[in-house]
Design a protein around this motif. Structure first.
Motif, PDB file in Angstrom:
ATOM      1  N   VAL A  59      16.675  34.726  37.117  1.00  0.00           N
ATOM      2  CA  VAL A  59      17.476  34.141  38.202  1.00  0.00           C
ATOM      3  C   VAL A  59      18.748  33.465  37.698  1.00  0.00           C
ATOM      4  CG1 VAL A  59      15.522  33.909  39.771  1.00  0.00           C
ATOM      5  CG2 VAL A  59      16.170  31.972  38.304  1.00  0.00           C
ATOM      6  N   MET A  60      18.888  33.312  36.392  1.00  0.00           N
ATOM      7  CA  MET A  60      20.099  32.712  35.831  1.00  0.00           C
ATOM      8  C   MET A  60      21.105  33.765  35.353  1.00  0.00           C
ATOM      9  SD  MET A  60      19.660  29.589  36.397  1.00  0.00           S
ATOM     10  CE  MET A  60      20.971  28.826  35.465  1.00  0.00           C
ATOM     11  N   LEU A  61      20.819  35.033  35.589  1.00  0.00           N
ATOM     12  CA  LEU A  61      21.724  36.094  35.154  1.00  0.00           C
ATOM     13  C   LEU A  61      23.015  36.097  35.974  1.00  0.00           C
ATOM     14  CD1 LEU A  61      19.156  39.012  34.742  1.00  0.00           C
ATOM     15  CD2 LEU A  61      20.291  37.731  32.916  1.00  0.00           C
ATOM     16  N   LYS A  62      24.086  36.445  35.305  1.00  0.00           N
ATOM     17  CA  LYS A  62      25.395  36.580  35.960  1.00  0.00           C
ATOM     18  C   LYS A  62      25.830  38.037  35.865  1.00  0.00           C
ATOM     19  CE  LYS A  62      26.974  31.904  34.996  1.00  0.00           C
ATOM     20  NZ  LYS A  62      28.068  31.086  34.462  1.00  0.00           N
ATOM     21  N   TRP A  63      26.715  38.423  36.763  1.00  0.00           N
ATOM     22  CA  TRP A  63      27.210  39.799  36.774  1.00  0.00           C
ATOM     23  C   TRP A  63      27.911  40.158  35.473  1.00  0.00           C
ATOM     24  CZ3 TRP A  63      25.088  42.846  40.032  1.00  0.00           C
ATOM     25  CH2 TRP A  63      24.717  42.404  41.289  1.00  0.00           C
ATOM     26  N   CYS A  64      28.597  39.203  34.857  1.00  0.00           N
ATOM     27  CA  CYS A  64      29.343  39.484  33.630  1.00  0.00           C
ATOM     28  C   CYS A  64      28.423  39.806  32.453  1.00  0.00           C
ATOM     29  CB  CYS A  64      30.276  38.331  33.275  1.00  0.00           C
ATOM     30  SG  CYS A  64      29.431  36.770  32.956  1.00  0.00           S
ATOM     31  N   LEU A 116      32.187  38.452  38.942  1.00  0.00           N
ATOM     32  CA  LEU A 116      31.750  38.570  37.551  1.00  0.00           C
ATOM     33  C   LEU A 116      31.148  37.297  36.957  1.00  0.00           C
ATOM     34  CD1 LEU A 116      34.263  40.851  35.627  1.00  0.00           C
ATOM     35  CD2 LEU A 116      31.845  41.234  36.066  1.00  0.00           C
ATOM     36  N   ASN A 117      31.750  36.163  37.195  1.00  0.00           N
ATOM     37  CA  ASN A 117      31.276  34.927  36.569  1.00  0.00           C
ATOM     38  C   ASN A 117      30.303  34.145  37.443  1.00  0.00           C
ATOM     39  OD1 ASN A 117      32.674  35.109  34.035  1.00  0.00           O
ATOM     40  ND2 ASN A 117      34.536  34.844  35.225  1.00  0.00           N
ATOM     41  N   GLU A 118      29.799  34.800  38.473  1.00  0.00           N
ATOM     42  CA  GLU A 118      28.847  34.151  39.379  1.00  0.00           C
ATOM     43  C   GLU A 118      27.425  34.636  39.081  1.00  0.00           C
ATOM     44  OE1 GLU A 118      30.044  34.807  43.435  1.00  0.00           O
ATOM     45  OE2 GLU A 118      32.135  34.315  42.964  1.00  0.00           O
TER      46      GLU A 118
END
Length: 146
Positions: A59-64, A116-118
């Protein structure tokens, strides 16, 4: 002291769960999420299975972690810090990871390059948890030590 009770939402007692013992059950879970059009849980389940990570890490993964600024697929994720151990890990990314992400994006209308950074998975409880360090009670007490 009553304010400290709001720090954690974990209930007392056992947190045992039934594990998934075979691939057939995994496929049934994936199909269940698709039929219910529960795309967040679909992608969480798929990423947890494919990356072999705990839910707290997923759940802490980001698109980037998956795409660069040009929209190219990353070959590895190198910025994941394991919640439990605090270690940084390097994960290879298989095509099935991207196939799952593509289905998720198609069904939800999300364009990863615009975010990307979300975080991929945004929830009120996670946002509140991340913002807790600005709370006066957190500033006055080392709540992680309690």
């Amino acid at each position: 002291m009553a304010q400290l009770r709001n720090y954690s939402t974990k209930l007392e007692g056992s947190t045992e769960v039934d594990p998934i013992w075979n691939l057939e059950d995994m496929y049934k879970m994936i199909e269940y999420f698709k039929v219910k059009e529960d795309w967040n849980n679909y992608l969480i389940f798929k990423l947890a299975s494919l990356l072999v990570r705990r839910i707290g890490d997923i759940v802490m993964l980001k698109w980037c972690y998956f795409f660069d600024s040009k929209g190219e697929r990353c070959k590895y994720v190198t910025t994941i810090k394991e919640q439990k151990t605090g270690k940084y890990i390097k994960l290879p990314l298989a095509n099935e990871v991207f196939e799952s992400i593509e289905l998720y994006c198609e069904k939800t209308g999300i364009n990863p390059l615009k975010h990307l950074n979300e975080y991929i998975f945004n929830t009120k409880s996670k946002t509140a948890w991340l913002e807790r360090k600005a709370s006066p009670i957190y500033l006055e007490n080392d709540l992680d030590a309690i």
